[in-house]
Each structure stands twice: as structure tokens, then as C-alpha cells.
Enzyme design. Structure first.
Site, mmCIF file in Angstrom:
data_model
loop_
_atom_site.group_PDB
_atom_site.id
_atom_site.type_symbol
_atom_site.label_atom_id
_atom_site.label_comp_id
_atom_site.label_asym_id
_atom_site.label_seq_id
_atom_site.Cartn_x
_atom_site.Cartn_y
_atom_site.Cartn_z
ATOM 1 N N ASP A 1 0.849 -1.191 0.000
ATOM 2 C CA ASP A 1 0.000 0.000 0.000
ATOM 3 C C ASP A 1 0.882 1.237 0.000
ATOM 4 O O ASP A 1 2.063 1.174 -0.340
ATOM 5 C CB ASP A 1 -0.915 -0.040 1.238
ATOM 6 C CG ASP A 1 -2.260 0.616 0.994
ATOM 7 O OD1 ASP A 1 -2.287 1.803 0.623
ATOM 8 O OD2 ASP A 1 -3.301 -0.050 1.171
ATOM 9 N N SER B 1 -10.895 -0.974 -1.880
ATOM 10 C CA SER B 1 -9.701 -1.081 -1.042
ATOM 11 C C SER B 1 -10.052 -1.414 0.394
ATOM 12 O O SER B 1 -9.248 -2.005 1.111
ATOM 13 C CB SER B 1 -8.908 0.228 -1.063
ATOM 14 O OG SER B 1 -8.135 0.338 -2.216
ATOM 15 N N HIS C 1 -4.031 5.762 3.757
ATOM 16 C CA HIS C 1 -4.694 4.615 3.135
ATOM 17 C C HIS C 1 -4.115 3.297 3.656
ATOM 18 O O HIS C 1 -4.844 2.361 4.002
ATOM 19 C CB HIS C 1 -4.514 4.731 1.618
ATOM 20 C CG HIS C 1 -5.300 3.776 0.794
ATOM 21 N ND1 HIS C 1 -4.872 2.496 0.511
ATOM 22 C CD2 HIS C 1 -6.484 3.919 0.150
ATOM 23 C CE1 HIS C 1 -5.751 1.888 -0.277
ATOM 24 N NE2 HIS C 1 -6.738 2.737 -0.503
#
Length: 501
Positions: free
Chosen positions: A179, A440, A216
């Protein structure tokens, strides 16, 4: 393909320190609390930043390995190898010679030489809907002592508490999360972090932050394996260990060569599962913009890029690694629109995950449909293997409710809550938590279930067996069998560990 939305206001949260960002315009009510400002984040995978790197190349072997003297042969072709991935028959190279690809492709044992590309791995988007019923009540379980657990409707949807009550919590499993950057000192993550690595030049795995409100990578890692520590949230596999691998910049942009190197690295570190909550929807065409702003014709670019990536994913699966990736947030119907290739979801051996979510869960927590197909998720057969909770932002109103001790917008509570930034308040580090929506966010739910399955079976489980167990235990919510929205079904943690596999 990318759809951007204007900022949507977010309500301060009565001292819980919940932080994030979001999209989709709504009226801004006057907050009645003034403690910790919060926002929410809508995730996405899109090709908005898809750019050919004019001086960066991937050399692809015609067989399993490149020639042993590939460095010298590349130098003779006016290039320089910066990384030799011998195990997968790939090399990363640079060259100032515009004819380098043609020259290097003539090396014996080389299949092709393709430009590397940068892409935007997560960024705001939208999608589509389908309905199913669900049981929205958690039994007593290990997660109850975590203060924010009551807001994690995704765990309810896949019956994670029931799975934990069987004693299966991902023990002995290593999950690699590929990520952007990660908050390595977040108290809900730190006890489970076994290691970290960055393939982004000049950047460590630690989330740098700056002006970015949303991490994220931290969010996806928390959904996978936030520890059961009575502090905040809890992951789907709370006793699994995390290998956090940075393959994108903190704002979501990265190169495919970084992703490939991350997959190879995680495999060599003996990861059991690789989570890839990232990707790009790339058009099948032969003209691209390079990083100097020039239009470049490259008729085989995407085909060969997928070959290179599939070499890495095949290497991983052959070495016992289960690969799970986001299906994408373009609302693309893969059955009708075949103009796009979704990378890495379309690579060999990768399990692709679509997203589900409630609408107005906080208004009817015991009866709301948690398995409605999310408004942004890609769909299609065989584009989707399974579905999992990803959250949504489609609730039309702007009501504020006090829900399970939290005063918040109804639409925010339909998204996935997980670990967020670590920020200093009066000089003291403080952990925050973030709501986000996207495939995601669905992917780490499925990855967590895979970790539960592997842990139950003592680790070192063949990826084909893991996928078969996911398939046998999934709730078949769409048309019988594999359907375009849910694939083989929405993953079910309890059934995954309760039945033989």
C-alpha cells in the site's frame, strides 16, 4: 474515468479522535461539539495518473530466468540494471538511450522490454447497487471490549465475532499489506507489525503525512489485523502478524516496478497472504503520455506489463502465497466494457474483491441490509471473485445521529471504520481512526478471512486450498453460483473456520 467530488463536511466526534476525509457534496450543518475535527475518505483505484516512464524499463525473460550476465548485457545496450529479480525472470533498468528497448529486446533469453509506468493507486470514484438481507447482531465476543468495535458493521456482516469465538484469530499467519505509507506507531497496529519495507525511492514505510489527512495503508492494515487491545478497533484476524510494504507514495501514486518488487519481497519473507488494496484501470490502447509530456506509441505496453506482473504473482502463488486485490472503483461492467485491464486484479492467480455496504445503517442497525452492492464497485464475470464489506457514501440525507455513543452523520457510519493517523495533541502523540469507502476497504476484510482460514490449518496453506475454502464458505447472495456482483459470494469468516477445509 476518475470522478472527483467536492469536499463534504464532517462532524467532530466527542473526544474519540476519529479522523479521515471524504467526497460527495452535502450541506454543512453547524457542529455542536468542538473537540477533534474529523472527515472521511472515499477510496478508489483509477488510472488518472497513468504515465509512461520514458527512461525506466522492465526487462522480461522469455522463460523463467534472464541470462546470468544480464547486467553486462544491459550495459552493452546502453542501459543499467537497478534491480535484478532473478526468481521471476525480470529486471528493472534505466537508460537515456531512446533505442534502449529495441536493443535490449535482442538479448538472447529476453522476451521483451517494456516501459515502466506510474499510476494512481487510490483516488475518489463511484459505482452501482444490488440488495440482500443479513443478520446484523453480534454475539458476545473478544472484540466487545474495544470501544470502537460497535461501529464496525463489516465485522458483523461477515460474522467475524462468531469466528473469533471458535478460537480462530489468525494465529501464526503473516499478512503482507502492499500500500502507501503506514503509521507504524499506531497502538492498534504496532504489536502486530513484524516488519516494514519501502520500494518508493527516498521514502520510508512510515507515513510522512504533511498536508494529507488520510493514511490509506494504515486504514487497510487495521482492517486486516488491528490488535485486540481494548483501545480502538479490532481487525478481522487480530492475532495475525503484519508485514507492511510501501509500494505507493502516501498520496497514492507509484510505479508498477515498485509493486512487482513488493510482491517478490513479500514472498521471500514467507508471507502467507498479500493484500493489494490498490490498482489501475488501464485502457487497451497504444498511445500514452510519457513523463516528459510526449505522446508515445507502444502497441504491446499493457500486454507486456501484465506479463511482467503475472510473472511475479505466479512466483508468489507457487511459493504458497494467497494474493487478494481490489476489483476497482470505476463502476465498470466488465461483462460489457472490455476496453480496460485492471492491474493487479487481472494478473495470474489474484483473487479480486468487490464491495458491499449498507445505506442508513445507523437508522436501522438490526434490520439494515449490510450486503447491498456498493455504488462505486466494479463488477463482471470473471472480474469479481468474491465480495466483502467496503462501505458506501450513497445515503442521500445529511442527518446527524447519536449512534452507539458517537454523534455523527448517518452517511459516515455506512463506511468502514479503521485505524488512521497518529498526530500530536499538545505535544503528545494521539491515535486517530478513519471512515473510508472503496474496494480497497473490502479487500482487507477478505484478506482477514483468508488469514483465519490459514491459521486454522496451521499455516503454509496452498493458495488453491485457501480460495476453495473461501468459495465453500461464502454466502451466495446474487444469482446462484458465480454472478457479476458478488462473484462466488460475500466472504463469511465464521463459516470459513467452522467447516472442514
Amino acid at each position: 474515468m476518475t470522478q472527483h467530488f467536492s469536499a463534504r463536511s464532517f462532524l467532530p466526534l466527542l473526544g474519540l479522535g476519529l479522523l479521515g476525509t471524504f467526497s460527495c457534496t452535502k450541506e454543512t450543518p453547524t457542529p455542536t461539539a468542538s473537540l477533534n475535527a474529523s472527515t472521511t475518505q472515499q477510496d478508489a483505484q483509477a488510472s488518472a495518473g497513468f504515465v509512461l516512464r520514458a527512461k525506466q524499463y522492465i526487462i522480461i525473460a522469455s522463460g523463467d530466468q534472464l541470462p546470468g550476465n544480464i547486467e553486462a548485457l544491459t550495459t552493452a545496450a546502453n542501459g543499467k540494471v537497478t534491480s535484478h529479480l532473478q526468481e521471476v525472470g525480470l529486471a528493472i533498468a534505466t537508460s537515456d538511450d531512446p533505442d534502449f528497448a529495441t536493443k535490449a529486446a535482442k538479448i538472447s533469453g529476453v522476451r521483451s522490454v517494456v516501459h515502466d509506468f506510474t499510476y494512481q493507486g487510490f483516488e475518489p470514484q463511484q459505482s452501482r447497487v444490488a440488495e440482500q438481507a443479513s443478520d446484523n447482531v453480534n454475539p458476545s465476543s473478544t472484540g466487545d471490549s474495544n470501544p470502537l468495535f460497535p461501529l464496525q458493521w463489516g465485522a458483523t456482516a461477515i460474522q467475524a465475532p462468531e469466528a473469533w469465538n471458535t478460537g480462530n484469530q489468525g494465529q501464526g499467519v503473516l499478512v503482507a499489506d502492499l500500500d502507501g505509507g503506514f503509521e507504524l506507531n499506531h497502538p492498534d497496529l504496532k504489536p502486530n507489525i513484524l516488519g516494514s519495507m519501502s520500494f518508493v525511492p527516498g521514502e520510508s514505510a512510515q507515513f510522512a503525512g504533511g498536508s494529507l489527512a488520510f493514511s490509506h495503508g494504515t486504514h487497510t492494515a487495521g482492517t486486516i489485523a488491528a490488535v485486540d487491545n481494548n483501545i480502538g478497533v479490532i481487525g478481522i484476524a487480530p492475532q495475525a502478524k503484519l508485514l507492511l510494504v510501501k509500494v505507493l507514495g502516501d498520496a497514492g501514486s507509484g510505479s508498477f516496478s515498485w509493486l512487482i518488487q513488493g510482491i517478490v519481497y513479500a514472498t521471500q519473507q514467507h508471507a502467507d497472504v498479500i493484500n493489494m488494496s490498490l490498482g489501475a484501470a488501464i485502457p487497451h490502447h497504444d498511445k500514452y503520455i510519457d513523463d516528459a509530456g510526449n505522446v508515445v506509441n507502444d502497441t504491446k505496453a499493457i500486454q507486456e506489463l501484465l506479463v511482467a506482473l503475472s510473472k511475479a504473482t505466479s512466483y508468489a502463488t507457487k511459493n504458497g502465497v494467497t494474493l487478494i486485490a481490489a476489483a476497482g472503483n470505476d463502476a465498470n461492467n466488465g461483462n460489457q466494457d472490455k476496453s480496460l485491464v485492471n492491474i493487479p486484479a487481472d494478473a495470474t492467480g489474484v483473487i479480486s474483491i468487490s464491495a458491499t455496504a449498507p445505506i442508513g445503517w445507523a437508522l436501522a442497525p438490526l434490520t439494515a441490509n449490510l450486503d447491498r452492492f456498493a455504488s462505486y464497485s466494479n463488477y463482471g464475470t470473471p472480474a469479481v471473485t468474491f465480495a466483502a464489506p467496503g462501505g458506501d457514501f450513497a445515503y442521500p440525507g445529511n442527518e446527524i445521529v447519536i449512534f452507539r455513543g458517537v454523534r455523527q452523520y448517518v452517511w459516515a457510519l455506512d463506511m468502514v471504520l479503521s485505524t488512521g493517523r497518529v498526530l500530536k495533541v499538545n505535544g503528545v502523540p494521539r491515535a486517530y481512526y478513519t471512515w473510508a469507502a472503496g474496494t480497497s476497504m473490502a479487500t482487507p476484510h477478505a484478506t482477514g478471512v483468508a488469514a483465519l482460514i490459514i491459521g486454522k490449518n496451521g499455516g503454509n496453506m496452498d493458495p488453491a486450498r485457501v480460495e476453495a475454502a473461501l468459495r465453500a464458505s461464502a454466502d451466495d447472495l446474487g444469482k446462484p453460483g458465480r454472478d457479476p456482483y458478488y462473484g462466488y459470494g460475500r466472504v463469511n469468516a465464521y463459516r470459513a473456520v467452522a467447516q472442514p477445509n
